[in-house]
Every structure is written in C-alpha cells, then in structure tokens.
Design a protein around this motif. Structure first.
Motif, PDB file in Angstrom:
ATOM      1  N   ARG A  63      -4.976   9.882   9.101  1.00  0.00           N
ATOM      2  CA  ARG A  63      -4.182   8.664   9.250  1.00  0.00           C
ATOM      3  C   ARG A  63      -4.941   7.436   8.742  1.00  0.00           C
ATOM      4  N   ALA A  64      -6.266   7.424   8.950  1.00  0.00           N
ATOM      5  CA  ALA A  64      -7.059   6.282   8.506  1.00  0.00           C
ATOM      6  C   ALA A  64      -7.009   6.115   6.987  1.00  0.00           C
ATOM      7  N   VAL A  65      -7.123   7.216   6.240  1.00  0.00           N
ATOM      8  CA  VAL A  65      -7.101   7.104   4.789  1.00  0.00           C
ATOM      9  C   VAL A  65      -5.708   6.715   4.301  1.00  0.00           C
ATOM     10  N   VAL A  66      -4.670   7.158   5.014  1.00  0.00           N
ATOM     11  CA  VAL A  66      -3.313   6.754   4.667  1.00  0.00           C
ATOM     12  C   VAL A  66      -3.110   5.267   4.932  1.00  0.00           C
ATOM     13  N   GLU A  67      -3.568   4.801   6.097  1.00  0.00           N
ATOM     14  CA  GLU A  67      -3.446   3.370   6.413  1.00  0.00           C
ATOM     15  C   GLU A  67      -4.150   2.525   5.364  1.00  0.00           C
ATOM     16  N   ARG A  68      -5.343   2.966   4.951  1.00  0.00           N
ATOM     17  CA  ARG A  68      -6.071   2.206   3.934  1.00  0.00           C
ATOM     18  C   ARG A  68      -5.330   2.191   2.615  1.00  0.00           C
ATOM     19  N   SER A  69      -4.730   3.305   2.268  1.00  0.00           N
ATOM     20  CA  SER A  69      -4.002   3.354   0.996  1.00  0.00           C
ATOM     21  C   SER A  69      -2.823   2.393   0.996  1.00  0.00           C
ATOM     22  N   HIS A  70      -2.202   2.192   2.160  1.00  0.00           N
ATOM     23  CA  HIS A  70      -1.056   1.289   2.247  1.00  0.00           C
ATOM     24  C   HIS A  70      -1.463  -0.182   2.184  1.00  0.00           C
ATOM     25  N   ALA A  71      -2.740  -0.475   2.271  1.00  0.00           N
ATOM     26  CA  ALA A  71      -3.183  -1.857   2.097  1.00  0.00           C
ATOM     27  C   ALA A  71      -2.894  -2.355   0.687  1.00  0.00           C
ATOM     28  N   GLY A  72      -2.698  -1.425  -0.248  1.00  0.00           N
ATOM     29  CA  GLY A  72      -2.403  -1.807  -1.624  1.00  0.00           C
ATOM     30  C   GLY A  72      -0.960  -1.583  -2.009  1.00  0.00           C
ATOM     31  N   ALA A  73      -0.066  -1.430  -1.018  1.00  0.00           N
ATOM     32  CA  ALA A  73       1.328  -1.117  -1.322  1.00  0.00           C
ATOM     33  C   ALA A  73       1.999  -2.245  -2.080  1.00  0.00           C
ATOM     34  N   TRP A  74       3.064  -1.885  -2.760  1.00  0.00           N
ATOM     35  CA  TRP A  74       3.869  -2.793  -3.568  1.00  0.00           C
ATOM     36  C   TRP A  74       4.217  -4.048  -2.765  1.00  0.00           C
ATOM     37  N   PRO A  75       3.865  -5.247  -3.260  1.00  0.00           N
ATOM     38  CA  PRO A  75       4.147  -6.461  -2.498  1.00  0.00           C
ATOM     39  C   PRO A  75       5.548  -7.009  -2.777  1.00  0.00           C
ATOM     40  N   GLY A 651      13.657   5.704   2.621  1.00  0.00           N
ATOM     41  CA  GLY A 651      12.361   5.107   2.292  1.00  0.00           C
ATOM     42  C   GLY A 651      12.340   3.608   2.456  1.00  0.00           C
ATOM     43  N   SER A 652      13.228   2.898   1.723  1.00  0.00           N
ATOM     44  CA  SER A 652      13.099   1.447   1.661  1.00  0.00           C
ATOM     45  C   SER A 652      13.482   0.757   2.963  1.00  0.00           C
ATOM     46  N   GLY A 653      14.268   1.392   3.812  1.00  0.00           N
ATOM     47  CA  GLY A 653      14.641   0.762   5.069  1.00  0.00           C
ATOM     48  C   GLY A 653      13.817   1.246   6.250  1.00  0.00           C
ATOM     49  N   THR A 654      12.795   2.057   5.985  1.00  0.00           N
ATOM     50  CA  THR A 654      12.013   2.688   7.046  1.00  0.00           C
ATOM     51  C   THR A 654      10.825   1.821   7.431  1.00  0.00           C
ATOM     52  N   GLY A 655      10.561   1.719   8.724  1.00  0.00           N
ATOM     53  CA  GLY A 655       9.461   0.897   9.207  1.00  0.00           C
ATOM     54  C   GLY A 655       8.095   1.437   8.812  1.00  0.00           C
ATOM     55  N   HIS A 656       7.106   0.532   8.793  1.00  0.00           N
ATOM     56  CA  HIS A 656       5.757   0.874   8.337  1.00  0.00           C
ATOM     57  C   HIS A 656       5.149   2.007   9.155  1.00  0.00           C
ATOM     58  N   ASP A 657       5.260   1.963  10.474  1.00  0.00           N
ATOM     59  CA  ASP A 657       4.626   2.988  11.307  1.00  0.00           C
ATOM     60  C   ASP A 657       5.197   4.371  11.024  1.00  0.00           C
ATOM     61  N   VAL A 658       6.507   4.434  10.790  1.00  0.00           N
ATOM     62  CA  VAL A 658       7.125   5.726  10.487  1.00  0.00           C
ATOM     63  C   VAL A 658       6.667   6.215   9.114  1.00  0.00           C
ATOM     64  N   ILE A 659       6.599   5.308   8.138  1.00  0.00           N
ATOM     65  CA  ILE A 659       6.144   5.692   6.797  1.00  0.00           C
ATOM     66  C   ILE A 659       4.716   6.232   6.855  1.00  0.00           C
ATOM     67  N   VAL A 660       3.852   5.578   7.616  1.00  0.00           N
ATOM     68  CA  VAL A 660       2.463   6.044   7.732  1.00  0.00           C
ATOM     69  C   VAL A 660       2.425   7.421   8.389  1.00  0.00           C
TER      70      VAL A 660
END
Length: 692
Positions: A63-75, A651-660
């Motif tokens: 989960r940690a590596v996934v969370e870090r990867s989302h720090a660069g998600a599409w703005p 995908g696009s309507g899904t909350g961040h915690d669920v996506i992670v």
C-alpha cells in the motif's frame, strides 16, 4: 484459506437475431432476483480474493508504494475566471490570483459527503467573470454527478443549481454563457439506467427544472453533445458525438429570431475545434487519416461543402490531436510515434514556433475529444500538464513569444528507461510498443503487458500510478499501441473497429510472442492487464491463449457483449463500436469475440477481475458472470478471483481511498503471480523516489 464460492447455474437460453445463446449465469445480473443471493455471492468472492491475494504478503509495504505512486497522479489543471484562478488541492478548491499562488479555500468537498459516501469532484468550471464556481459532485463512484454552484465572494452554496443529473463528465461539465448569466449542459432526461441525454440551458437565479435547448441532433441519437460559445457572445456551436465529434448545428446569438440551424451532417469523420472569429477552426480526418487543420465559415450557405473550407495545416507524418485558440494564436497539439508535440500558428495557419516540451511524453487530455472541448484560454496562455513513462505530471504555462514556465514540478521520478520496439502482426503490420525497465535490469524479466486498442482512444507514453508502482517493485512494463486506438490516426482506429474488432486481439498476441522471443519477458512470467474495453481484450486473451500468461488482470471490464444488449448504455456502445444487435451476421461475430461466450474447460492461469459496484459503463454483473463461468471451467490449479468494490465505479468517480485499495490488491496479485517480492519501502536506494 477459503475456496472459491459455489455458483449455481440455470437453463437460460436467449434467442438473439435468431441465434440461440445459452446464459447459465444470467441470474448474476440481477441483485434483486433472489433477495441477498447475488450480494452474498459477491461478498464471498471478495473474501476469497482478498485471502488469496494477501496470503504471505506485506499489505502495508504494498500500500505504501501505491500511495507514493499516486503522489504523481494526473492533476486537475487550474482554471481562470475574471481576475481569479481556481485549483484543486486535495479535497478542497482554492481561489487565488495566480494558478498556484497563495489563495483561500473556497469549497471543501467534505460538505457534500454522505453517510458512508465520499464526494468526488467530476469537473469544475468558473464563470467567465469569476463570480460563480460550478462543480460536478459524485458521491457513489458511479460518475453520475450533480451541478453545485458556489458564490466566489462568500464561499456559500447557491440555491439555484439545476436539479438534473449529469450521466458523467464526458460532456465536459457545463458551458458558461459568455456574459456569465447562465450556462448550457448535457443532463439526463430520465433515470440514469435509461441513458437518455438532453441539452439544457439554465440562467442564474432560475429554480425548478431547466429549459430544454432544442439542438437538431440526428434522430434517435444517444450521443453526447457540448455547446460551445464564442468569447464575443455572437456564435454558439453544438458539437455532437463523444469520440468522433462534429459541429452538428450553429446559432447566431445576435439575431433574437434565429434558432439552431444544421451545420455538418453526421458521418464517420471527426471535425473538432473551436470558434475563432466567424469561423470554426477544427482538426479533421476528412480526406486525411492523420488529420489536418481547417477553418469553416460559420455563416456559410452550405458549410458541409468542403470547397468553402480553408486548409490551414495539411496532413503530414504527425497525427493532429487538438487545437486551442490562445490570444491571437492557435496551439496545435499532435503526436509523432506517440510522443507529444505542440506547434504555435497564427490564425491563418502560418507557423510561429513550437512549445519546448520537457521530454518525450504526453500532454494531459481527456480520453475523448468532445470532453476536451471544455478547455479554453481566458488569460492568453497555454496551460498544460505533461508527463513521461518514467516521470510524473508537471504543470507548465506558455505564452506566444514567451518561454516555458514551470508552475508545478513533477513529484515522481522512476529510475527506469523506456525503449520503443515493434512486433509484426499476422498481416505484416508493425505494432509498436514501449519497454520500460527499472535501471540496471537486463535480459528476461517478470513483465506486464498493458494495452487498450479501442474507440480511437490513444494510449500514450504518460505516467500511470499503477504501472509506476509495479516498476518501483522491480517489474518491467510493456505498453503496446494496438490497432483500434488513435495513436496513429483514424485509419489505425478503423482497422480494428466494428467488423474488424478481432484485429486488436491478434495485435496483442503478436506483441506477447515478440517480447517472449526477444527475451524481454521471462517464460512463465508474463502478465496482462487492461481496463474497460481493454478488459474485454484480457478476457479474449486468456480464453484464446491461456498458456501465454502467468496472470491476467482485467479492470472494470466489458466481458459479455450479448448481455450488454439488454443495458441501454452498453447497447449504445455496442452499436457504435461492434455492430447491430439485430443483425445475425453482426451478432455471430460478437458472440465469437465475447469472452463470456468463449469460456471452455481448460487449464487457465491466474485471473483476477476487479470491478465497481456502481459502474455505469461496465456494470459488475459483467465481471460476475465471466468469473463464475471461468471458475467452473478451470482445470488447472491457479485461482480465478473476483473483487467487486463498493462505492466504486468505472474509475473517474471513485474516491481516492478506494482507488488505492484497488491498486494495492492489483499490485499484490501481480507481484505474487510473477514471483516478485514485496516492495522494500524504507530502502533509500529504491527504484522509485519522490522529488523534494
């Protein structure tokens, strides 16, 4: 560890265009058919999947590596209105004097949360004068969103938002009138399931239902429509069709008695652009598969006659993607062998320079051209996000004649290299793909192929958090550019559309065999993933060539075409992309390319299907039925897994915690199937690092 839940069958046969189609798991389509039965089965499948995926794995590390990867998600790019700029920071919308300048919090999405539901921003649009902010809010992952209006001066929620629901953000949200007195939008004219979309207009201060805008779209069309207004308030254009838009109608707003009049007739060609003065300046593939730039007079007696069009930029070896008026210039986005380029032109197409992009990568843009028409430049600058396969999204600004400004540096850099290669399809066509390897990796490796190849949507060399997390964990990514996508123009798209849909599946197999033959992937350590229609590609790949794969991981997939005939939205998609559900020839072809119909007893590799309970595009029963049939057909030892996530959609309507959570389970399953260890998140020499 628990076993896969038992699944009953029924003797259901449907006659479709005269063809008998057995459907033993039809009951899994209807959650209410037997009270609680489908829901209980779905929860049991999720439990089985979670226990199988996480057995022996470090959930926190993954989960940690996934969370870090989302720090660069599409703005979400900042947008201007009046003297203000509006931007998203976490779950808050800020207003400031500059795109990323100091500002104040205007809207906290938490105010729209419901019990057990997290509000997600679908889109936002400030009025031209900057006094009102409109935003689309979704609370259940379904993409269905409602318009909220906020007073910018006070931050209070206005009471004159329209009551109509938007099916998704694909219409680009609302289109403000140039004088900021109201807006047009595409909303639902009934229930979301019925999928009947209507163009509305609404003035600020109105209450009750919105007025219908009587745009002359083709009779019976379920397609998306977006209204475009000229900045001076004279012209309105209705752009119709989400994937291959064209200006279906035009209106002179200075003539009170003039209504909408037809502009271009429906055809296969794309004509997509913006109003510039008294012309519609557009990218088109008419007589140019890689597209050209044209200008069409809005007051032409016969605008459909190409002899009245002016060609501004001729077709070339690059593929034109979009045009945006910026001050007195035109910014023309294109790509060459998938990499983005941006030319700057004057209003008549004469070259004025290029935008110096930060590398070989991609501009952020919506999947569909119609959605992209919400982009505009109110301040005379070209604001854009850019990334590469190894560097996350940064935000930049360029003005005609100026230098490139860096507004927001990329957060993530992956210590990896990207190389373009080619496989040869059965018909001799070269199929390009990128190989992205962690630095120092060589020779045969555990590898993942990712691809799409449908709807004319281009797969581009851009940062994706899930793939970045896999790279950071030691995997090799193969990103393939299959026919059916839009990377190489409309001919590339049409080569795997409708009656040619099977071409995409052959292209994928050619890439898979090539990466094995070339020693990119290790035998027995090649996996496949894809989402939506790419999930259908996965379903066909595992049923056609199960021996090729160590694991197949479809995400939010389409898997049962015949079942899709019974769903109004999917029926719309299938008619567009596959054929006529009432034509026996088309139906026979669709049956042959529908993964649910192709399942036969065999020794299959690991299958992990991920779906959303509130997905309006590929509803979860698509995944349920396919997995049930695959579990019954499995003759090998590999597990067949399904997890349908609650409060999740496409995908696009899904909350961040669920996506992670989804990405973490996907990554853990992938690492386990390919024999890769858990990420070592505390390692300072990790392959994947966040920039300061």
């Amino acid at each position: 560890m628990s076993a896969a839940p038992d699944t009953r069958t029924q003797d259901t046969v449907e006659i479709v265009a005269g063809i008998a189609v057995p459907d033993p798991y039809r009951w899994l389509e209807d959650d209410a058919a037997v009270p609680g039965e489908v829901a209980d089965w779905q929860r049991a499948q999720a439990t089985y999947a979670e226990e199988t995926i996480w057995a022996g794995r470090d959930r926190d590390a993954v989960r940690a590596v996934v969370e870090r990867s989302h720090a660069g998600a599409w703005p979400e790019l900042p947008r201007s209105g009046g003297a203000h700029w509006f931007r998203v920071e976490g779950r808050k919308l800020q207003v400031a004097d500059e795109p990323y300048g100091p500002g104040r919090s205007l809207v906290d999405l938490a105010r729209f949360d419901g019990p057990g539901r997290t509000a997600v921003l679908s889109w936002f649009a400030p009025s031209p004068d900057g006094t009102v902010l409109a935003l689309g809010v979704c609370t259940d992952g379904s993409e269905h969103n409602r318009v909220e209006l906020v007073d910018v001066r006070t931050g209070t929620r206005r009471d004159d938002a329209p009551p109509e629901l938007l099916h998704s953000s694909w219409g680009g949200g609302i289109s403000w009138f140039p004088d900021s007195t109201g807006f047009a939008f595409l909303g639902l004219g009934g229930t979301a399931h019925d999928f009947r979309q209507v163009v509305y207009r609404r003035s600020l201060g109105d209450h009750g239902p919105s007025a219908i805008e009587d745009v002359p779209v083709p009779e019976g069309s379920r397609e998306y429509t977006r209204i475009q207004f000229s900045a001076d308030g004279r012209w309105a254009v209705a752009a119709h069709r989400v994937g291959t838009p064209f200006p279906v109608a035009v209106r002179d707003l200075t003539d009170p008695g003039a209504g909408w009049r037809p502009f271009l007739a429906s055809g296969p060609e794309t004509v997509v652009g913006h109003i510039v003065g008294d012309r519609y300046v557009a990218v088109t593939d008419l007589d140019a598969p890689r597209r050209r730039l044209v200008a069409i007079p809005l007051d032409a007696a016969d605008p459909a006659d190409p002899s009245c069009w002016t060609e501004l930029v001729a077709e070339s070896d690059t593929v034109l993607r979009a045009v945006l008026p910026v001050g007195d210039a035109l910014y023309l986005s294109e790509f060459h062998r998938t990499a983005a380029r941006v030319r700057i032109l004057d209003a008549d197409g004469a070259p004025r320079g290029v935008v110096p992009l930060p590398g070989e990568g991609a501009l952020a843009a919506p999947f569909f051209p119609l959605t992209g028409l919400s982009a505009e430049s109110r301040d005379g600058s070209f604001l854009f996000a850019f990334s590469t396969l190894t560097t996350s999204w940064g935000v930049y600004r360029h003005r005609p004649g100026g230098a490139l400004e860096i507004l927001q540096e990329p957060e993530i850099a992956i210590d990896a290299t990207a190389e373009m290669r080619e496989a040869i399809a059965e018909d001799g066509t070269p199929i390009p793909y990128h190989v992205v390897r962690p630095h120092g990796s060589a020779g045969q490796a555990p590898a993942l192929i990712t691809a799409y190849g449908a709807a004319g949507i281009p797969t581009l060399p851009q940062y994706q958090p899930d793939l970045a997390a896999f790279l950071a964990s030691g995997g090799t990514v193969v990103q393939a550019y299959l026919r059916g996508g839009g990377e190489f123009g409309s001919a590339w798209f049409r080569a795997a559309d409708r009656e040619h849909r099977g071409t995409r599946d052959g292209d994928l197999i050619a890439v898979a065999e090539h990466v094995l033959a070339e020693g990119v992937a290790a035998p027995g350590r090649l996996a496949l993933t894809g989402g939506s229609d790419g999930g259908l590609m996965c379903g066909n790949a595992i049923t056609a060539r199960p021996e090729l794969w160590a694991a197949v991981l479809p995400r939010a997939p389409l898997l049962d075409l015949v079942g899709g005939f019974r769903n109004p939205y999917l029926e719309f998609v299938i008619r567009k992309a596959w054929g006529d559900p009432e034509d026996p020839v088309d139906v026979a072809r669709m049956i042959s390319l529908s993964p649910y119909e192709r399942v036969r007893p065999a020794e299959y590799p690991l299958l992990y299907v991920e779906a959303g309970a509130n997905d309006p595009r590929c509803p979860p029963w698509q995944a349920r039925k396919f997995v049930a049939r695959m579990q019954a057909a499995q003759r090998g030892e590999a597990p067949i897994l399904l997890h349908v996530y609650e409060n999740a959609g496409h995908g696009s309507g899904t909350g961040h915690d669920v996506i992670v959570a989804q990405d973490a389970a996907w990554l853990a399953c992938l690492l386990g199937s390919l024999g890769l260890p858990d990420p070592v998140v505390a390692d300072p020499a990790a392959e994947f690092s966040a920039r300061d």
